[in-house]
Every structure is written in C-alpha cells, then in structure tokens.
Design an enzyme around this catalytic site. Structure first.
Site, PDB file in Angstrom:
ATOM      1  N   CYS A 109      -3.143  -0.646  -0.442  1.00 50.33           N
ATOM      2  CA  CYS A 109      -2.174  -1.033  -1.462  1.00 50.33           C
ATOM      3  C   CYS A 109      -2.583  -0.516  -2.847  1.00 50.33           C
ATOM      4  O   CYS A 109      -2.609   0.669  -3.083  1.00 50.33           O
ATOM      5  CB  CYS A 109      -1.972  -2.544  -1.429  1.00 50.33           C
ATOM      6  SG  CYS A 109      -0.435  -3.105  -2.163  1.00 50.33           S
ATOM      7  N   HIS A 110      -2.932  -1.400  -3.774  1.00 57.35           N
ATOM      8  CA  HIS A 110      -3.359  -1.007  -5.119  1.00 57.35           C
ATOM      9  C   HIS A 110      -4.861  -0.709  -5.193  1.00 57.35           C
ATOM     10  O   HIS A 110      -5.335  -0.203  -6.203  1.00 57.35           O
ATOM     11  CB  HIS A 110      -3.030  -2.118  -6.130  1.00 57.35           C
ATOM     12  CG  HIS A 110      -1.578  -2.224  -6.462  1.00 57.35           C
ATOM     13  ND1 HIS A 110      -0.666  -2.807  -5.617  1.00 57.35           N
ATOM     14  CD2 HIS A 110      -0.871  -1.828  -7.540  1.00 57.35           C
ATOM     15  CE1 HIS A 110       0.542  -2.770  -6.171  1.00 57.35           C
ATOM     16  NE2 HIS A 110       0.434  -2.174  -7.334  1.00 57.35           N
TER      17      HIS A 110
END
Length: 176
Positions: A109-110
């Site tokens: 994800c991030h």
C-alpha cells in the site's frame, strides 16, 4: 522451522495489512515480532477509524536490531504509519540492513514510501497504492500496476485487496 519475521511499523498502520500477513506466517509456523519506535502498544487504523491495539516486541530506537535473527521484514501500509517511519533514521537503517543482506523486504500500500527514504528503490520494479506511484517513479523506480511485484528481494503490493497474493509471495520468498 525456527524462522522469524520482523514487522516494522508505527501507530496508524492499516490493521489488515499487519494482521493478515502476521496470521498467515504464524499459521505456517513462523515467529513474528512487531518492531516500532516505542515499546508501548500501538493502534492500528481500520479503514476509516482507529482499530485494534497491538503489542510491540522490540523498539528500534532503544536497541540495535540484529537482522541475523530474522528472515524477512514486512512493512504494512496505511497513511500515518509510513509518514512517521520515513522520518526515523533507525527504521530506515533497519530497512537498508535487510535489503543489503538480500533478505525479503515486503511493503504494501503506502509502505513503499518508506523504501524511498531508505534509498532502496532506484532501478527497481515496484507497485504500491496508486497515490504513491509518482513518488516511486521520481525516486527512480519503475511502477507497475500489478497485485504483487517482486524484484530481487523486494516484494511490493498495492492494497488490502491484494493481500492473498502478497502473503503468498512472502511465503514463497521464505522457502528459498
């Protein structure tokens, strides 16, 4: 099996991005340690609000983590977590140490934002949450829109929807 996995995180990680790989690895017989910048319990983020609290096993700011005790490093995403980790030199050094040793480093994800600050993305094929794409490209990575991208020891994934592929890629890397 005696394999041990480190999960490096700060408060505000996306809960399922820690709990899912942790459960899969523990079910497969691995020991999993949560490493943070505190020894206090840390809170997860669960989609739109604060989630469960998790116990921390090791503090990267209070001890030098011996990577020879670990077989892989996992970085869960969330928006708050990577933003804090990327400012912590001890966390960044831990990522560099795992990467330099050629041990699997898995980020979802991030979390690939932290890989940028650790200086390990240039020339690598990676994926991430879509909003991180330009950050990775500006740091010299080739961004691919795939559920999981493996380049050497780096394993990256886009979103919680890709967790089954992410978890499988981590398990496969640990079999080598």
């Amino acid at each position: 099996m005696n394999k041990r996995i480190a999960i490096l995180t700060e408060e505000g990680f996306e809960e399922v991005e820690l709990s899912s790989p942790k459960k899969v690895l523990e079910d497969a017989g691995f020991e999993v340690d949560i490493i943070s910048t505190t020894l206090e319990p840390i809170k997860s983020w669960d989609h739109t609000d604060w989630g469960k609290t998790y116990e921390v096993n090791r503090n990267v700011d209070q001890e030098k983590i011996n990577i020879s005790c670990y077989d892989a490093l996992i970085l869960p995403g969330g928006v708050l977590n990577p933003d804090k980790l990327r400012l912590n030199e001890n966390a960044l050094q831990l990522i560099r140490d795992f990467n330099d040793a050629g041990k699997p480093v898995a980020a979802i994800c991030h979390a690939p934002q932290v890989l940028i600050d650790a200086g390990v993305v240039k020339g690598k094929k990676l994926t991430s949450y879509l909003s991180v794409r330009k950050d990775l490209e500006n740091a010299g990575a080739l961004w691919l829109d795939q559920s999981v991208v493996i380049d050497g020891n780096l394993i990256t994934s886009r979103t919680p929807n890709d967790l089954s592929n992410f978890n499988r890629a981590i398990l496969e890397a640990l079999k080598k």
